[in-house]
Structure formats: structure tokens, C-alpha cells
Motif scaffolding. Structure first.
Motif, PDB file in Angstrom:
ATOM      1  N   SER A 166       0.882  -1.195   0.051  1.00 58.03           N
ATOM      2  CA  SER A 166       0.063  -0.082   0.162  1.00 58.03           C
ATOM      3  C   SER A 166       0.877   1.292  -0.044  1.00 58.03           C
ATOM      4  N   GLY A 167       2.038   1.207  -0.331  1.00 62.19           N
ATOM      5  CA  GLY A 167       2.840   2.365  -0.189  1.00 62.19           C
ATOM      6  C   GLY A 167       3.001   3.000  -1.809  1.00 62.19           C
ATOM      7  N   ALA A 168       4.187   3.630  -1.847  1.00 61.94           N
ATOM      8  CA  ALA A 168       4.586   4.344  -3.173  1.00 61.94           C
ATOM      9  C   ALA A 168       5.813   4.713  -3.219  1.00 61.94           C
ATOM     10  N   SER A 169       6.467   4.211  -4.434  1.00 63.34           N
ATOM     11  CA  SER A 169       7.903   4.522  -4.828  1.00 63.34           C
ATOM     12  C   SER A 169       8.039   5.704  -5.604  1.00 63.34           C
ATOM     13  N   VAL A 170       9.241   6.283  -5.216  1.00 64.21           N
ATOM     14  CA  VAL A 170       9.409   7.662  -5.936  1.00 64.21           C
ATOM     15  C   VAL A 170      10.872   7.593  -6.304  1.00 64.21           C
ATOM     16  N   PHE A 171      11.309   8.114  -7.437  1.00 61.69           N
ATOM     17  CA  PHE A 171      12.710   8.369  -7.855  1.00 61.69           C
ATOM     18  C   PHE A 171      12.715   9.659  -8.832  1.00 61.69           C
ATOM     19  N   TYR A 172      13.436  10.660  -8.338  1.00 65.48           N
ATOM     20  CA  TYR A 172      13.311  11.970  -9.073  1.00 65.48           C
ATOM     21  C   TYR A 172      13.683  11.545 -10.597  1.00 65.48           C
TER      22      TYR A 172
END
Length: 276
Positions: free
Chosen positions: A164-170
Motif C-alpha cells: 500500500s506504499g508508493a515508490s518515488v525516484f526523481y
């Protein structure tokens, strides 16, 4: 020959990252993003949530979690109080910007290319996880959300359903919410000694409540590898009548597990819904 291949692969990856970042920056020029921030919270709290800052993450260096807290504090200072007006889109990276040493970011844990690594600004996914969970309890439309392709650590004080999370990468792996309603919404974020905390506020009381349920959670083995699977459903409930007016499948997770599958039952029951 092998040495030449190993040299070329990192170069190709770096080139591809720059290409994707340039492409995203170009497309961003045609979007209307939420940038206004206010120290005064909007009057109605739709959802509250908090997550532990320090958890046992396999054999990782505890100092990296302390570094993560530093990184979270910097990111929050650029995002806290942001108001998403009707018609605007919230973008994680539009507000945070590129993490760099110059801005004070330091080494932290990152999940990248199927591995646990370290990097400048590591740990910012925890903030993305909280924002995504808050947004799921609102009418904000999830315009972009990515999730990790693997489960790196066994559960330790996990309070939300797996996946239920979210991955982020600029900047091209972003987390975005669009406000298609007629009223504003606002994220309020802060750190305590033990928790990352946040609320999602709105201008007026919203007539519906949102309930998350985990279903069909299970571990299993396939082709000699361990996997974890579940579904996350959302029920929309009319506050006046208490009746469910809509039920939808939000996410079907299927991820490789990087640790030994527990012999006992998973921390979240495998049968029946778990309301969060």
C-alpha cells in the motif's frame, strides 16, 4: 570483453535516466501543479496517519535510518501545508525538487533496480507512502503511483497492508493526485521523536468516508522463488446512511520476496478483509 560490458551498462542506465528526466520536465510545462502553501490548516480533517521512523530493516545499518529522518525533515519543509485547489495536480517531485548534498540531503536506504542500495536522499519513500495512504481516504484521483517490484524486508511493526506504499525516484517516478472536486485539499506533515505524521484536510466536511480492506493475502513459492500477493480494496460509504455506495479494487500486488517466507501465518490474516 566482460569488463567492457560492465562499463557500458551503468553508462546506458545513466543516459536513460537523464533522458527520462528531460522528457518529464518537458511534459511538466503543460500541467497545473499545486504550489500554494499555508501554515493554517483547512478546517476539516479527512484522515490522519503516522508511521514509525525507526524499524528493524533486515541487517541494514541503523545510522541510515537516522539519516532518513534528516532527509524527511528537508522534504517536509518544502511540502508541508500545500493546498491542492480544484483543477490542480499534486506532484511529489514538483514540490520536493531534486535531492542533493547542496540542499542538505545525506545517504539513506533506497530500493532500486531490484536491490536495496544507499543514495543521497534515501528514505523519502516513507513520506510518499504516507501521502498515498492519506489520499486513498479522499476523492483525490491518483494520477500517478508506482510501487516496488519486490518485498525486501520481513514485517516489523507494519500497520498498513503489504503493497500500500508508493515508490518515488526523481523526477520521472512520481506520485501525483488530481483534484477534480470543487473544494481544496491540504496535506499537513510533521516529525516527532518517533513518528512521521500527517493529515489530509479539506475546506468543508466531505459527505463520504473511505475504508481500505486487504483481501487474499498469501505467501507462496513459484519456480524456486518466494512471492507475496494480496489485493487492496476501497469501500466508499455515505456518512448519513452508513451504506456502501461503491466498492473498487485499487491494487493487486504480486512481488518477489527477498527474505525467507515465514513458516507461521503472515502478520496480516490471509482470509477475509482487514479494514484499515
Amino acid at each position: 570483453m566482460l569488463k567492457k560490458i560492465l562499463v557500458k551498462i551503468p553508462f546506458a542506465y545513466t543516459l536513460r535516466v537523464h533522458q527520462l528526466r528531460w522528457s518529464r520536465s518537458l511534459h511538466n510545462q503543460f500541467s497545473t501543479f499545486a504550489t500554494q502553501r499555508s501554515e493554517s490548516p483547512l478546517p476539516q480533517v479527512m484522515k490522519r496517519h503516522q508511521s514509525l521512523l525507526r524499524r528493524k530493516l533486515g541487517s541494514s545499518d541503523p545510522r541510515l535510518q537516522e539519516n532518513k529522518i534528516t532527509n524527511l525533515g528537508i522534504a517536509i519543509s518544502r511540502m508541508n501545508g500545500v493546498i491542492i485547489q480544484p483543477g490542480e495536480t499534486f506532484s511529489y517531485w514538483k514540490l520536493v525538487g531534486k535531492p542533493s548534498k547542496r540542499k542538505g540531503y545525506i545517504e539513506g536506504l533506497q530500493l532500486s533496480r531490484g536491490e536495496v542500495r544507499t543514495g543521497i536522499g534515501g528514505g523519502l519513500c516513507q513520506l510518499a507512502n504516507l501521502l498515498y495512504w492519506l489520499a486513498l481516504h479522499s476523492p483525490l484521483e491518483v494520477a500517478e503511483r508506482h510501487h516496488h517490484s519486490f518485498d525486501p524486508f520481513p514485517d516489523d511493526h507494519r500497520v498498513l497492508p503489504f503493497g500500500s506504499g508508493a515508490s518515488v525516484f526523481y523526477n520521472y517516478v512520481d506520485l501525483r493526485f488530481h483534484n477534480s472536486t470543487s473544494q481544496p485539499f491540504q496535506f499537513n506533515l510533521w516529525l516527532t521523536d518517533e513518528h512521521l505524521k500527517g493529515t489530509l484536510n479539506c475546506g468543508e466536511e466531505w459527505p463520504y468516508a473511505y475504508h481500505m480492506e486487504e483481501r487474499n493475502h498469501q505467501f507462496h513459492v513459484k519456480d524456486g522463488k518466494n512471492y507475496r500477493e494480496n489485493e487492496i480494496w476501497r469501500r466508499v460509504v455515505d456518512k448519513k446512511t452508513g451504506l456502501t455506495i461503491m466498492e473498487e479494487l485499487l491494487v493487486h500486488n504480486y512481488s518477489e520476496v527477498k527474505y525467507e517466507i515465514p513458516s507461521a501465518k503472515p502478520s496480516v490474516p490471509a482470509q477475509g478483509p482487514v479494514t484499515m
